[in-house]
Every structure is written in C-alpha cells, then in structure tokens.
Design an enzyme around this catalytic site. Sequence first.
Site, PDB file in Angstrom:
ATOM      1  CG  HIS A 130      -1.901  -1.091   1.312  1.00  0.00           C
ATOM      2  ND1 HIS A 130      -2.076  -1.882   2.418  1.00  0.00           N
ATOM      3  CD2 HIS A 130      -2.797  -1.550   0.388  1.00  0.00           C
ATOM      4  CE1 HIS A 130      -3.041  -2.772   2.197  1.00  0.00           C
ATOM      5  NE2 HIS A 130      -3.486  -2.593   0.971  1.00  0.00           N
TER       6      HIS A 130
ATOM      7  CE  LYS B  25     -12.555  -7.349   3.116  1.00  0.00           C
ATOM      8  NZ  LYS B  25     -11.953  -6.515   2.068  1.00  0.00           N
TER       9      LYS B  25
ATOM     10  NE  ARG C 282      -2.632  -7.499  -4.378  1.00  0.00           N
ATOM     11  CZ  ARG C 282      -3.406  -7.669  -3.313  1.00  0.00           C
ATOM     12  NH1 ARG C 282      -2.883  -8.040  -2.182  1.00  0.00           N
ATOM     13  NH2 ARG C 282      -4.704  -7.458  -3.386  1.00  0.00           N
TER      14      ARG C 282
ATOM     15  CB  SER D 173      -4.213  -6.817   4.553  1.00  0.00           C
ATOM     16  OG  SER D 173      -3.899  -5.552   4.022  1.00  0.00           O
TER      17      SER D 173
HETATM   18  P1  ADP Z   1      -9.755  -3.863  -0.577  1.00  0.00           P
HETATM   19  O1  ADP Z   1     -10.390  -4.566   0.598  1.00  0.00           O
HETATM   20  O2  ADP Z   1     -10.563  -2.740  -1.120  1.00  0.00           O
HETATM   21  O3  ADP Z   1      -9.211  -4.754  -1.651  1.00  0.00           O
HETATM   22  P2  ADP Z   1      -7.051  -3.575   0.360  1.00  0.00           P
HETATM   23  O4  ADP Z   1      -6.681  -2.828   1.593  1.00  0.00           O
HETATM   24  O5  ADP Z   1      -6.846  -5.036   0.359  1.00  0.00           O
HETATM   25  O6  ADP Z   1      -8.526  -3.129   0.082  1.00  0.00           O
HETATM   26  O7  ADP Z   1      -6.272  -2.963  -0.872  1.00  0.00           O
HETATM   27  C1  ADP Z   1      -6.462  -1.634  -1.287  1.00  0.00           C
HETATM   28  C2  ADP Z   1      -5.866  -1.469  -2.675  1.00  0.00           C
HETATM   29  O8  ADP Z   1      -4.462  -1.709  -2.631  1.00  0.00           O
HETATM   30  C3  ADP Z   1      -6.406  -2.451  -3.706  1.00  0.00           C
HETATM   31  O9  ADP Z   1      -6.466  -1.794  -4.966  1.00  0.00           O
HETATM   32  C4  ADP Z   1      -5.364  -3.543  -3.764  1.00  0.00           C
HETATM   33  O10 ADP Z   1      -5.337  -4.213  -5.002  1.00  0.00           O
HETATM   34  C5  ADP Z   1      -4.101  -2.726  -3.537  1.00  0.00           C
HETATM   35  N1  ADP Z   1      -3.024  -3.523  -2.971  1.00  0.00           N
HETATM   36  C6  ADP Z   1      -3.074  -4.357  -1.915  1.00  0.00           C
HETATM   37  N2  ADP Z   1      -1.868  -4.940  -1.690  1.00  0.00           N
HETATM   38  C7  ADP Z   1      -1.034  -4.446  -2.653  1.00  0.00           C
HETATM   39  C8  ADP Z   1       0.345  -4.677  -2.979  1.00  0.00           C
HETATM   40  N3  ADP Z   1       1.101  -5.549  -2.304  1.00  0.00           N
HETATM   41  N4  ADP Z   1       0.875  -3.986  -4.017  1.00  0.00           N
HETATM   42  C9  ADP Z   1       0.105  -3.143  -4.733  1.00  0.00           C
HETATM   43  N5  ADP Z   1      -1.201  -2.893  -4.482  1.00  0.00           N
HETATM   44  C10 ADP Z   1      -1.769  -3.533  -3.462  1.00  0.00           C
END
Ligand code: ADP
Length: 169
Positions: free
Chosen positions: A25, A49, A98, A136
């Site tokens: 992130h 969630k 990803r 996460s």
């Molecule tokens: P959500 O529950 O909306 O998917 P996340 O917190 O999991 O929220 O992720 C928020 C954004 O960050 C999403 O667009 C996700 O694809 C992106 N993201 C999560 N992990 C990574 C990573 N390791 N590298 C790049 N982008 C990421």
Amino acid sequence: MPGTGRFILKTAIYPGSFDPFTNGHLDIVNRARILFDKIIISISINSAKQSLFTMDERKEQILNVVSSMHNVEVASFTGLTVDFARKNGAIAIIRGLRAVTDFEYEYAICQINHELNHDVETVFLMASKENSFLSSTIIKEVARHGRDVSEYTPKNISSALLKKFGYEN
Ligand code: ADP
C-alpha cells in the site's frame, strides 16, 4: 490553466480496507503522490467485513506512516467510493494491481464506478515486483502465529500486529 493564473488541484482517493496497511500500500501511495497534487487514503468502513483493527486504529497507524508526506491525507468513509470521490473533488480513484487474480474483480468495480460517475477515472498502478505477493490477509496470517512481519509493513504496524495477537514486542 496556463495564462489564467488559476491552479487546479488534482486530487485522487486511494480507497481500501488497509487492515492493516502494508509496504505494498505504501508503495502505491508513494508513486501516486508524484502523479497527483493530493492523495486521500480512504479507509472504507465495511460492516459486512470483519476487520482485525478498528477504524480508529487503522487511521492512527496510517497517519503515523504518512505524517511527513505533505500531500497525503487519511480519511474514512461509508457508502459508495464514487460518492466519496465526488464529495472530495477527486478526479481519480487509485487502485493497485497485483496478479491476474486481482484483475477480474478490479475490472468489474472499475466498470460499475464509471457507470455511477463518469467524471471519476480509475487509475491502476501495478504492484512493484518486491510487493507483488503481499496482502493484508497473508501478513495477518503470519503475524497470528507470532512471526515478525516488519519486512512487509511499516514498523509501527508490525508491532501493532504482534501486540494484537498477544505477543509482546
Ligand atoms: P480492498 O479490501 O478494497 O481490496 P485492500 O486494503 O486489500 O482493500 O487494498 C487496497 C488497494 O491496494 C487495492 O487496490 C489492492 O489491489 C491494492 N493492494 C493491496 N496490496 C497491494 C500490494 N502488495 N501492491 C500493490 N497494491 C496492493
């Protein structure tokens, strides 16, 4: 606009659960803030969630990480992402991509968001090679078993994870 002396601030929101915020992130934020004048990291409140960290905990953790970034803000929101974008005058929604597995879901969300609000563009940034496996969910799973995850998250967050799972650090 050239010649008019007016300056239009280009704002983008970066929505997500951020439960918790990882180096993946952070990498997206760092790259997006070069492209836009202002980035609002927007923590979505999703009652369906179950989250590990409360909204306040996540907000505080992320604020701690981005405190020195002058053009990055942190907010939380309920409701539709496009409505939150509009309320904040954002011209773009940033999402990270990803593997191919992200693509289908992100494509669908992007399409519906475009239907709901034609004025907001979704901008995808590809995950950096070193973060492409980070999520996460995986990080929580590793920390749940007492392993240090400071290689994958900012330091304050890896400490918070271990503490949350009852491991003193
Ligand atoms: P959500 O529950 O909306 O998917 P996340 O917190 O999991 O929220 O992720 C928020 C954004 O960050 C999403 O667009 C996700 O694809 C992106 N993201 C999560 N992990 C990574 C990573 N390791 N590298 C790049 N982008 C990421």
